[in-house]
Design a protein around this motif. Structure first.
Motif, mmCIF file in Angstrom:
data_model
loop_
_atom_site.group_PDB
_atom_site.id
_atom_site.type_symbol
_atom_site.label_atom_id
_atom_site.label_comp_id
_atom_site.label_asym_id
_atom_site.label_seq_id
_atom_site.Cartn_x
_atom_site.Cartn_y
_atom_site.Cartn_z
ATOM 1 N N PRO A 115 11.027 25.383 47.550
ATOM 2 C CA PRO A 115 9.621 24.953 47.660
ATOM 3 C C PRO A 115 8.648 25.977 47.079
ATOM 4 C CG PRO A 115 10.787 24.666 49.754
ATOM 5 C CD PRO A 115 11.667 25.495 48.885
ATOM 6 N N LEU A 116 8.962 27.261 47.263
ATOM 7 C CA LEU A 116 8.069 28.314 46.775
ATOM 8 C C LEU A 116 8.031 28.349 45.253
ATOM 9 C CD1 LEU A 116 9.064 31.205 49.219
ATOM 10 C CD2 LEU A 116 7.062 29.716 49.349
ATOM 11 N N ASP A 117 9.178 28.189 44.609
ATOM 12 C CA ASP A 117 9.212 28.183 43.140
ATOM 13 C C ASP A 117 8.334 27.071 42.583
ATOM 14 O OD1 ASP A 117 10.976 30.293 43.169
ATOM 15 O OD2 ASP A 117 12.725 29.126 42.536
ATOM 16 N N GLN A 118 8.428 25.891 43.163
ATOM 17 C CA GLN A 118 7.645 24.758 42.658
ATOM 18 C C GLN A 118 6.152 25.045 42.762
ATOM 19 O OE1 GLN A 118 9.091 21.381 44.892
ATOM 20 N NE2 GLN A 118 11.119 21.443 43.949
ATOM 21 N N ARG A 119 5.727 25.595 43.890
ATOM 22 C CA ARG A 119 4.300 25.883 44.054
ATOM 23 C C ARG A 119 3.861 27.039 43.166
ATOM 24 N NH1 ARG A 119 5.328 25.379 49.845
ATOM 25 N NH2 ARG A 119 4.722 27.545 50.189
ATOM 26 N N HIS A 120 4.722 28.017 42.978
ATOM 27 C CA HIS A 120 4.353 29.157 42.129
ATOM 28 C C HIS A 120 4.170 28.717 40.679
ATOM 29 C CE1 HIS A 120 3.992 33.294 40.834
ATOM 30 N NE2 HIS A 120 4.912 33.075 39.920
ATOM 31 N N VAL A 121 5.012 27.826 40.213
ATOM 32 C CA VAL A 121 4.859 27.317 38.847
ATOM 33 C C VAL A 121 3.542 26.567 38.710
ATOM 34 C CG1 VAL A 121 5.785 25.664 37.184
ATOM 35 C CG2 VAL A 121 7.319 27.269 38.324
ATOM 36 N N LEU A 122 3.197 25.761 39.701
ATOM 37 C CA LEU A 122 1.926 25.039 39.666
ATOM 38 C C LEU A 122 0.756 26.019 39.545
ATOM 39 C CD1 LEU A 122 0.930 22.203 42.212
ATOM 40 C CD2 LEU A 122 -0.689 23.559 40.900
ATOM 41 N N SER A 123 0.733 27.016 40.414
ATOM 42 C CA SER A 123 -0.367 27.986 40.390
ATOM 43 C C SER A 123 -0.397 28.786 39.098
ATOM 44 C CB SER A 123 -0.256 28.928 41.596
ATOM 45 O OG SER A 123 -0.431 28.216 42.804
ATOM 46 N N SER A 124 0.789 29.128 38.581
ATOM 47 C CA SER A 124 0.851 29.909 37.347
ATOM 48 C C SER A 124 0.334 29.116 36.156
ATOM 49 C CB SER A 124 2.294 30.358 37.082
ATOM 50 O OG SER A 124 2.749 31.227 38.100
#
Length: 406
Positions: free
Chosen positions: A176-185
């Motif tokens: 879940p964290l990877d998916q959100r980090h990509v969105l923010s990046s």
């Protein structure tokens, strides 16, 4: 000398044949309408981003101090492009399920083409693979959606790819964290005037495609917190670290990203192993399309994706069932020719289905992915495609729709 020349010639021929046969952009004669490529020409770029100071699950001992590291994520990004006279087409070097073999894939994108800003910004689609997998496993969807006016970002999830697969606990915690980090990046990159994708991405309208463990992470990011019982389970990361993503954590919902407007979950894993209860899934409020095979022996069906679909009662949702299909329904690219031999029979099973042709499944998936995200991220009326299955697939597909409260 003669033998060397022959070997070199055979190598060149083999490479040419594999690149021609490993196409990710094939549209069959009986493909549903929206499987066809769109009007935009496509660019593709590879980019590495870093999630700094992330918990290092692999090196955190049970009962010991938490370790931290900088987590690197390799991304493949497809986007509407200005080819400036270049001919469409590129090759991808894809590590396969047998990590000793790299396949040559061929698609329509042009490597490092100039972005087409004129019609932007474009909605963002994030693609999240299974365990193990890689960022090219669903490249057919990446190219297809980019041709229809989306920026599509597919993730290599560290410690979860074919060539760096590590303990399962890392995937359970990080997905879940990877998916959100990509969105923010990607949102940050688009906001910077000096970046290649400046003003290209409408991150406020983001969709996520998650396959298997990608679907596991997606369901969590849509509001399905993990159950309390699973936090100390034998599969769980050490020291109750999974509590960060659990319904019982009062901060869990505050960490979700409201920019995720729609989800597309393909064979999401976790329900059949106790990661959600009905009350956890009731926390999902984001519209979600579920795609599953009713013979899935990995994520299950009745106790897997169908159960998630039925219990996500506070969301608008669809379930497309491919009858007689297994866990590979829709998502994986067709079997690379490099694995199509007796020596790699076990590895080949990662891409194939006993009862369905992969191109047919890819076309079906990309048809519904297009209809779903066009509707939720662009406001395009796609009811005619979301209400019925194509006439030539009526006996092999079933499509169900439940609304909030049902």
């Amino acid at each position: 000398m003669f033998r060397l020349v022959v070997l070199v010639a055979l190598s060149v021929i083999s490479s040419f044949v594999s690149s021609q046969q490993n196409r990710i952009d094939i549209i069959g004669d009986d493909a549903p309408a929206l499987a066809q490529f769109g009007d935009y020409t496509i660019g593709v770029r590879t980019l590495e981003i870093v999630a700094e100071n992330r918990i290092d699950i692999i090196n955190t001992p049970r009962g010991g101090d938490t370790a931290y590291y900088d987590r690197k994520l390799m991304l493949e990004i497809w986007y509407p492009a200005d080819l400036q006279g270049a001919e469409p087409g590129t090759q991808y070097q894809a590590v396969t399920r047998n990590p000793e073999i790299t396949a040559t894939l061929t698609g329509r994108a042009v490597r490092d083409a100039a972005p087409l800003r004129a019609d932007g910004p474009y909605p963002l689609i994030i693609i999240s693979h299974g365990y193990p997998g890689n960022r090219l496993l669903m490249s057919h969807t990446g190219e297809n959606l980019a041709s229809k006016g989306y920026v599509v970002v597919s993730i290599d999830h560290l410690e979860s790819t074919y060539d760096d697969q590590q303990a399962f606990q890392s995937t359970l915690y990080n997905r879940p964290l990877d998916q959100r980090h990509v969105l923010s990046s990607m949102a940050y990159i688009s906001s910077q005037p000096d970046r290649i994708f400046s003003n290209m991405i409408d991150a406020d309208n983001t969709g996520i495609v998650g396959y298997s463990m990608g679907g596991y992470g997606l369901v969590n990011n849509l509001g399905g917190g993990y159950s309390e019982e699973i936090i100390d389970g034998f599969m769980a990361p050490p020291n109750r670290l999974l509590e960060e993503h659990a319904t019982s954590n009062p901060d869990y919902r505050n960490n979700l990203d409201a920019r995720i407007k729609a989800g597309f979950a393909v064979a999401p894993w976790g329900m059949n192993t106790g990661f959600w209860r009905a009350e956890d899934l009731a926390g999902i409020g984001v519209p979600t399309f579920y795609l599953a095979g009713d013979q899935d022996n990995v994520a299950g069906y009745e106790d897997g994706p169908r159960a998630i679909f039925e219990n996500a009662v506070n969301s608008d949702r669809y379930l497309l069932t491919l009858h007689e299909a297994g866990h590979n329904a829709g998502a994986p690219i067709p079997l690379p020719i490099e694995l199509d031999n007796e020596e790699n029979e076990e590895f080949a099973g990662h891409y194939t289905d006993e009862n369905w042709d992969s191109v047919v499944m890819n076309n079906i998936m990309d048809h519904y992915v297009t209809a779903w995200f066009d509707f939720h991220l662009k406001g395009v009326n796609r009811e005619e495609y979301l209400s019925f299955v194509p006439a030539n697939y009526e006996e092999r597909l079933s499509l169900e729709h439940l609304t909030i409260g049902q």
